[in-house]
Design an enzyme around this catalytic site. Structure first.
Site, PDB file in Angstrom:
ATOM      1  N   GLN A   1      68.640 -37.054 -18.348  1.00 31.28           N
ATOM      2  CA  GLN A   1      68.010 -36.044 -19.205  1.00 31.28           C
ATOM      3  C   GLN A   1      66.678 -36.584 -19.716  1.00 31.28           C
ATOM      4  OE1 GLN A   1      71.187 -34.259 -22.061  1.00 31.28           O
ATOM      5  NE2 GLN A   1      72.048 -36.176 -21.356  1.00 31.28           N
ATOM      6  N   ASN A   2      66.435 -37.876 -19.491  1.00 33.33           N
ATOM      7  CA  ASN A   2      65.228 -38.504 -20.036  1.00 33.33           C
ATOM      8  C   ASN A   2      63.987 -38.105 -19.246  1.00 33.33           C
ATOM      9  OD1 ASN A   2      67.063 -39.690 -21.660  1.00 33.33           O
ATOM     10  ND2 ASN A   2      66.952 -41.722 -20.733  1.00 33.33           N
TER      11      ASN A   2
ATOM     12  N   ASP B   1      61.160 -39.991 -19.607  1.00 36.06           N
ATOM     13  CA  ASP B   1      60.267 -41.141 -19.797  1.00 36.06           C
ATOM     14  C   ASP B   1      59.879 -41.885 -18.528  1.00 36.06           C
ATOM     15  OD1 ASP B   1      62.587 -42.637 -19.221  1.00 36.06           O
ATOM     16  OD2 ASP B   1      63.072 -42.919 -21.339  1.00 36.06           O
TER      17      ASP B   1
ATOM     18  N   HIS C   1      65.432 -32.778 -17.029  1.00 31.22           N
ATOM     19  CA  HIS C   1      64.581 -32.175 -18.067  1.00 31.22           C
ATOM     20  C   HIS C   1      63.089 -32.384 -17.808  1.00 31.22           C
ATOM     21  CE1 HIS C   1      68.084 -32.094 -21.239  1.00 31.22           C
ATOM     22  NE2 HIS C   1      68.153 -31.111 -20.358  1.00 31.22           N
TER      23      HIS C   1
ATOM     24  N   CYS D   1      43.696 -27.263 -16.719  1.00 32.36           N
ATOM     25  CA  CYS D   1      43.966 -27.300 -15.288  1.00 32.36           C
ATOM     26  C   CYS D   1      42.668 -27.551 -14.502  1.00 32.36           C
ATOM     27  CB  CYS D   1      44.580 -25.965 -14.889  1.00 32.36           C
ATOM     28  SG  CYS D   1      44.903 -25.793 -13.146  1.00 32.36           S
TER      29      CYS D   1
ATOM     30  N   CYS E   1      42.116 -24.096 -12.280  1.00 32.90           N
ATOM     31  CA  CYS E   1      41.711 -22.780 -12.821  1.00 32.90           C
ATOM     32  C   CYS E   1      41.218 -22.847 -14.268  1.00 32.90           C
ATOM     33  CB  CYS E   1      42.882 -21.799 -12.708  1.00 32.90           C
ATOM     34  SG  CYS E   1      44.141 -22.058 -13.960  1.00 32.90           S
TER      35      CYS E   1
ATOM     36  N   THR F   1      74.181 -40.692 -24.219  1.00 31.53           N
ATOM     37  CA  THR F   1      73.845 -39.306 -24.578  1.00 31.53           C
ATOM     38  C   THR F   1      74.822 -38.801 -25.631  1.00 31.53           C
ATOM     39  OG1 THR F   1      73.551 -37.035 -23.796  1.00 31.53           O
ATOM     40  CG2 THR F   1      75.114 -38.381 -22.552  1.00 31.53           C
TER      41      THR F   1
ATOM     42  N   GLU G   1      78.252 -45.420 -30.188  1.00 35.46           N
ATOM     43  CA  GLU G   1      79.263 -44.806 -31.053  1.00 35.46           C
ATOM     44  C   GLU G   1      80.146 -43.879 -30.246  1.00 35.46           C
ATOM     45  OE1 GLU G   1      76.547 -43.051 -33.860  1.00 35.46           O
ATOM     46  OE2 GLU G   1      76.692 -41.106 -32.863  1.00 35.46           O
TER      47      GLU G   1
ATOM     48  N   CYS H   1      74.132 -50.149 -24.321  1.00 33.79           N
ATOM     49  CA  CYS H   1      74.465 -50.032 -22.890  1.00 33.79           C
ATOM     50  C   CYS H   1      73.804 -51.119 -22.034  1.00 33.79           C
ATOM     51  CB  CYS H   1      74.188 -48.629 -22.368  1.00 33.79           C
ATOM     52  SG  CYS H   1      72.497 -48.089 -22.567  1.00 33.79           S
TER      53      CYS H   1
HETATM   54  C1  BJW Z   1      72.972 -45.615 -27.263  1.00 36.87           C
HETATM   55  C2  BJW Z   1      72.112 -46.636 -27.539  1.00 36.87           C
HETATM   56  C3  BJW Z   1      72.277 -47.781 -26.784  1.00 36.87           C
HETATM   57  C4  BJW Z   1      71.585 -45.094 -28.849  1.00 36.87           C
HETATM   58  N1  BJW Z   1      73.236 -47.815 -25.885  1.00 36.87           N
HETATM   59  N2  BJW Z   1      73.931 -45.598 -26.399  1.00 36.87           N
HETATM   60  C5  BJW Z   1      75.679 -23.270 -24.687  1.00 36.87           C
HETATM   61  C6  BJW Z   1      76.145 -23.337 -25.979  1.00 36.87           C
HETATM   62  C7  BJW Z   1      75.251 -23.490 -27.028  1.00 36.87           C
HETATM   63  C8  BJW Z   1      73.882 -23.581 -26.827  1.00 36.87           C
HETATM   64  C9  BJW Z   1      73.425 -23.508 -25.537  1.00 36.87           C
HETATM   65  C10 BJW Z   1      74.307 -23.357 -24.479  1.00 36.87           C
HETATM   66  N3  BJW Z   1      73.598 -23.331 -23.342  1.00 36.87           N
HETATM   67  C11 BJW Z   1      72.284 -23.489 -23.646  1.00 36.87           C
HETATM   68  C12 BJW Z   1      72.160 -23.579 -24.980  1.00 36.87           C
HETATM   69  C13 BJW Z   1      70.862 -23.760 -25.720  1.00 36.87           C
HETATM   70  C14 BJW Z   1      70.332 -25.172 -25.651  1.00 36.87           C
HETATM   71  C15 BJW Z   1      71.336 -26.147 -26.267  1.00 36.87           C
HETATM   72  O1  BJW Z   1      72.029 -26.869 -25.616  1.00 36.87           O
HETATM   73  N4  BJW Z   1      71.378 -26.206 -27.584  1.00 36.87           N
HETATM   74  C16 BJW Z   1      72.276 -27.152 -28.250  1.00 36.87           C
HETATM   75  C17 BJW Z   1      71.463 -28.008 -29.225  1.00 36.87           C
HETATM   76  C18 BJW Z   1      73.425 -26.422 -28.866  1.00 36.87           C
HETATM   77  N5  BJW Z   1      70.048 -25.563 -24.279  1.00 36.87           N
HETATM   78  C19 BJW Z   1      68.965 -25.168 -23.647  1.00 36.87           C
HETATM   79  O2  BJW Z   1      68.171 -24.409 -24.185  1.00 36.87           O
HETATM   80  C20 BJW Z   1      68.764 -25.657 -22.225  1.00 36.87           C
HETATM   81  N6  BJW Z   1      68.496 -24.554 -21.395  1.00 36.87           N
HETATM   82  C21 BJW Z   1      69.445 -23.790 -20.860  1.00 36.87           C
HETATM   83  O3  BJW Z   1      70.623 -24.093 -20.910  1.00 36.87           O
HETATM   84  O4  BJW Z   1      68.988 -22.638 -20.246  1.00 36.87           O
HETATM   85  C22 BJW Z   1      69.883 -21.541 -20.117  1.00 36.87           C
HETATM   86  C23 BJW Z   1      70.144 -20.951 -21.504  1.00 36.87           C
HETATM   87  C24 BJW Z   1      69.129 -20.859 -22.445  1.00 36.87           C
HETATM   88  C25 BJW Z   1      69.389 -20.348 -23.724  1.00 36.87           C
HETATM   89  C26 BJW Z   1      70.683 -19.940 -24.066  1.00 36.87           C
HETATM   90  C27 BJW Z   1      71.701 -20.051 -23.109  1.00 36.87           C
HETATM   91  C28 BJW Z   1      71.422 -20.546 -21.823  1.00 36.87           C
HETATM   92  C29 BJW Z   1      67.549 -26.577 -22.156  1.00 36.87           C
HETATM   93  C30 BJW Z   1      67.737 -27.809 -22.951  1.00 36.87           C
HETATM   94  C31 BJW Z   1      66.470 -28.653 -22.894  1.00 36.87           C
HETATM   95  C32 BJW Z   1      66.585 -29.862 -23.822  1.00 36.87           C
HETATM   96  N7  BJW Z   1      65.300 -30.341 -24.070  1.00 36.87           N
HETATM   97  C33 BJW Z   1      65.134 -31.633 -24.735  1.00 36.87           C
HETATM   98  C34 BJW Z   1      63.621 -31.903 -24.794  1.00 36.87           C
HETATM   99  C35 BJW Z   1      63.151 -32.154 -23.351  1.00 36.87           C
HETATM  100  C36 BJW Z   1      61.819 -32.708 -23.231  1.00 36.87           C
HETATM  101  C37 BJW Z   1      61.571 -33.874 -24.128  1.00 36.87           C
HETATM  102  O5  BJW Z   1      62.189 -34.960 -24.023  1.00 36.87           O
HETATM  103  O6  BJW Z   1      60.689 -33.709 -24.953  1.00 36.87           O
HETATM  104  O7  BJW Z   1      65.794 -32.673 -24.017  1.00 36.87           O
HETATM  105  S1  BJW Z   1      65.885 -31.719 -26.343  1.00 36.87           S
HETATM  106  C38 BJW Z   1      66.444 -33.396 -26.206  1.00 36.87           C
HETATM  107  O8  BJW Z   1      67.893 -33.433 -26.163  1.00 36.87           O
HETATM  108  C39 BJW Z   1      65.964 -33.861 -24.829  1.00 36.87           C
HETATM  109  C40 BJW Z   1      67.137 -34.670 -24.370  1.00 36.87           C
HETATM  110  O9  BJW Z   1      67.088 -34.826 -22.964  1.00 36.87           O
HETATM  111  C41 BJW Z   1      68.309 -33.871 -24.864  1.00 36.87           C
HETATM  112  C42 BJW Z   1      69.594 -34.658 -24.940  1.00 36.87           C
HETATM  113  O10 BJW Z   1      69.520 -35.645 -25.901  1.00 36.87           O
HETATM  114  P1  BJW Z   1      70.211 -37.049 -25.662  1.00 36.87           P
HETATM  115  O11 BJW Z   1      69.596 -37.711 -24.503  1.00 36.87           O
HETATM  116  O12 BJW Z   1      71.675 -36.893 -25.634  1.00 36.87           O
HETATM  117  O13 BJW Z   1      69.716 -37.859 -26.952  1.00 36.87           O
HETATM  118  P2  BJW Z   1      70.388 -37.953 -28.411  1.00 36.87           P
HETATM  119  O14 BJW Z   1      69.380 -38.529 -29.312  1.00 36.87           O
HETATM  120  O15 BJW Z   1      71.016 -36.682 -28.800  1.00 36.87           O
HETATM  121  O16 BJW Z   1      71.572 -39.005 -28.204  1.00 36.87           O
HETATM  122  C43 BJW Z   1      71.322 -40.361 -27.920  1.00 36.87           C
HETATM  123  C44 BJW Z   1      72.654 -41.046 -27.752  1.00 36.87           C
HETATM  124  O17 BJW Z   1      72.429 -42.395 -27.384  1.00 36.87           O
HETATM  125  C45 BJW Z   1      73.506 -41.075 -29.041  1.00 36.87           C
HETATM  126  O18 BJW Z   1      74.837 -40.698 -28.721  1.00 36.87           O
HETATM  127  C46 BJW Z   1      73.467 -42.540 -29.466  1.00 36.87           C
HETATM  128  O19 BJW Z   1      74.655 -42.967 -30.103  1.00 36.87           O
HETATM  129  C47 BJW Z   1      73.276 -43.225 -28.137  1.00 36.87           C
HETATM  130  N8  BJW Z   1      72.636 -44.528 -28.160  1.00 36.87           N
HETATM  131  N9  BJW Z   1      71.264 -46.214 -28.599  1.00 36.87           N
HETATM  132  C48 BJW Z   1      74.034 -46.741 -25.700  1.00 36.87           C
HETATM  133  N10 BJW Z   1      71.490 -48.847 -27.017  1.00 36.87           N
HETATM  134 ZN    ZN Z   2      45.749 -23.612 -13.276  1.00 36.61          ZN
END
Ligand code: BJW
Ligand code: ZN
Length: 259
Positions: free
Chosen positions: A107-108, A110, A123, A169, A172, A210, A237, A250
């Site tokens: 999902q990263n 980076d 993503h 761009c 364009c 995640t 956690e 990790c």
């Molecule tokens: C360690 C550690 C170490 C720390 N070792 N561990 C169904 C139900 C409800 C809502 C929805 C649904 N379907 C879709 C939605 C809406 C929405 C959604 O999910 N909302 C929720 C918040 C409820 N989803 C979307 O909109 C997605 N689109 C989609 O599904 O389209 C169809 C649709 C749309 C609308 C409605 C219904 C359907 C798109 C989601 C895009 C997410 N975008 C982001 C930003 C991307 C660009 C960017 O990076 O800027 O993606 S948000 C952010 O969260 C980013 C991440 O990839 C994503 C996940 O986060 P992640 O990686 O899990 O990070 P953290 O911080 O949450 O967790 C870190 C973890 O690491 C923690 O657990 C720590 O403990 C751990 N950790 N250090 C091991 N050293």
């Molecule tokens: Zn363009």
């Protein structure tokens, strides 16, 4: 049998292994997570920075956020956990006969996993742009991505630059946006199909760093378990109930588990 030995048995006998990664994978490289301590969504509203609506309302604010993250990541290197995944991929692909597959879904955005060959960046990427006018996509590692963004890294994303000063761009002249998937946006269909294929055959899912709160990735554990696949979680956690839970950074736990 000890947990790690029992995990190694499953790792050796699984045929289709998939890793699902999140921000915790890059935490030990010094890249902040989203929801953890020091995470972006602890200080800023996701709706103000990572939605199409936010970009429409204030493209400068959104670009300042992404410029800040691009510049930060350009100073970071892959850590032990990224390396453990690369090494495991090499091990799987060089085995004779070839009995296993290994796919990493991240999902990263980076790019720190770019040494992994079989990688799905679900993503998008901080280092790709998309034109809001002609749709042209391109790779872009310029630092800064636009001269006016230089030095804005310490702001609270409130500089409010005019559109003409934001990345544009080369084809364009339209306004560019980061080629990432924001909340409320659909993931690329080709990527979703590739993921579906992998999850359908996956018999071992490694869930690394995640929170499992964001869909569709949040549904992948249950897709795999409902088909009888095993799940191993690597997190500092507790998140999911899983067959194997390795609690700790990790870089450490994954290195030991994939040895
Ligand atoms: C360690 C550690 C170490 C720390 N070792 N561990 C169904 C139900 C409800 C809502 C929805 C649904 N379907 C879709 C939605 C809406 C929405 C959604 O999910 N909302 C929720 C918040 C409820 N989803 C979307 O909109 C997605 N689109 C989609 O599904 O389209 C169809 C649709 C749309 C609308 C409605 C219904 C359907 C798109 C989601 C895009 C997410 N975008 C982001 C930003 C991307 C660009 C960017 O990076 O800027 O993606 S948000 C952010 O969260 C980013 C991440 O990839 C994503 C996940 O986060 P992640 O990686 O899990 O990070 P953290 O911080 O949450 O967790 C870190 C973890 O690491 C923690 O657990 C720590 O403990 C751990 N950790 N250090 C091991 N050293
Ligand atoms: Zn363009």
């Amino acid at each position: 049998m000890a947990k790690i030995e029992s995990f190694h048995r499953i790792l050796e006998t699984s045929k289709h292994i998939v890793a699902l990664c999140g921000a915790g994978l890059s935490a030990e490289s010094g890249v902040p997570t989203f929801r953890g301590e020091g995470g972006f969504w602890r200080t800023f509203q996701a709706t103000e920075l990572a939605t199409p609506k936010a970009f429409k309302k204030n493209p400068s604010r959104v670009w300042e956020f992404y410029h800040y993250r691009r510049e930060l990541v350009l100073t970071k290197k892959p850590n032990r956990a990224h390396k453990a995944l690369v090494d495991f991929e090499k091990k799987v692909s060089s085995a004779t006969p070839k009995t296993q597959t290994f796919t990493v879904i991240t999902q990263n955005v980076d790019g720190l996993s770019s040494n992994i060959k079989n990688l799905i960046e679900m993503h998008g990427s901080l280092f790709r742009t998309r034109c809001t006018k002609c749709g042209d996509r391109g790779e872009n590692r310029d630092s800064p991505i636009a001269p006016a963004l230089k030095g804005t890294e310490d702001s609270q994303f409130d500089i409010d630059l005019p559109i003409e000063k934001l990345p544009s761009c080369s084809k364009c002249g339209g306004l560019l946006r980061p080629d990432v998937v924001w909340f409320g946006e659909c993931l690329d269909n080709e990527i979703l199909t590739k993921i579906e294929v992998e999850l359908k055959r996956c018999d071992l899912l490694l869930v690394i760093g995640t929170s499992g709160l964001v869909y569709p990735a949040a549904s992948y554990v249950s897709i795999v378990t409902s088909r009888g696949g095993k799940v191993a979680v690597f997190n500092i956690e507790k998140t999911y109930d899983a067959d194997f839970e390795f609690i700790g950074p990790c870089g450490e736990t994954l290195g030991n588990a994939l040895m």
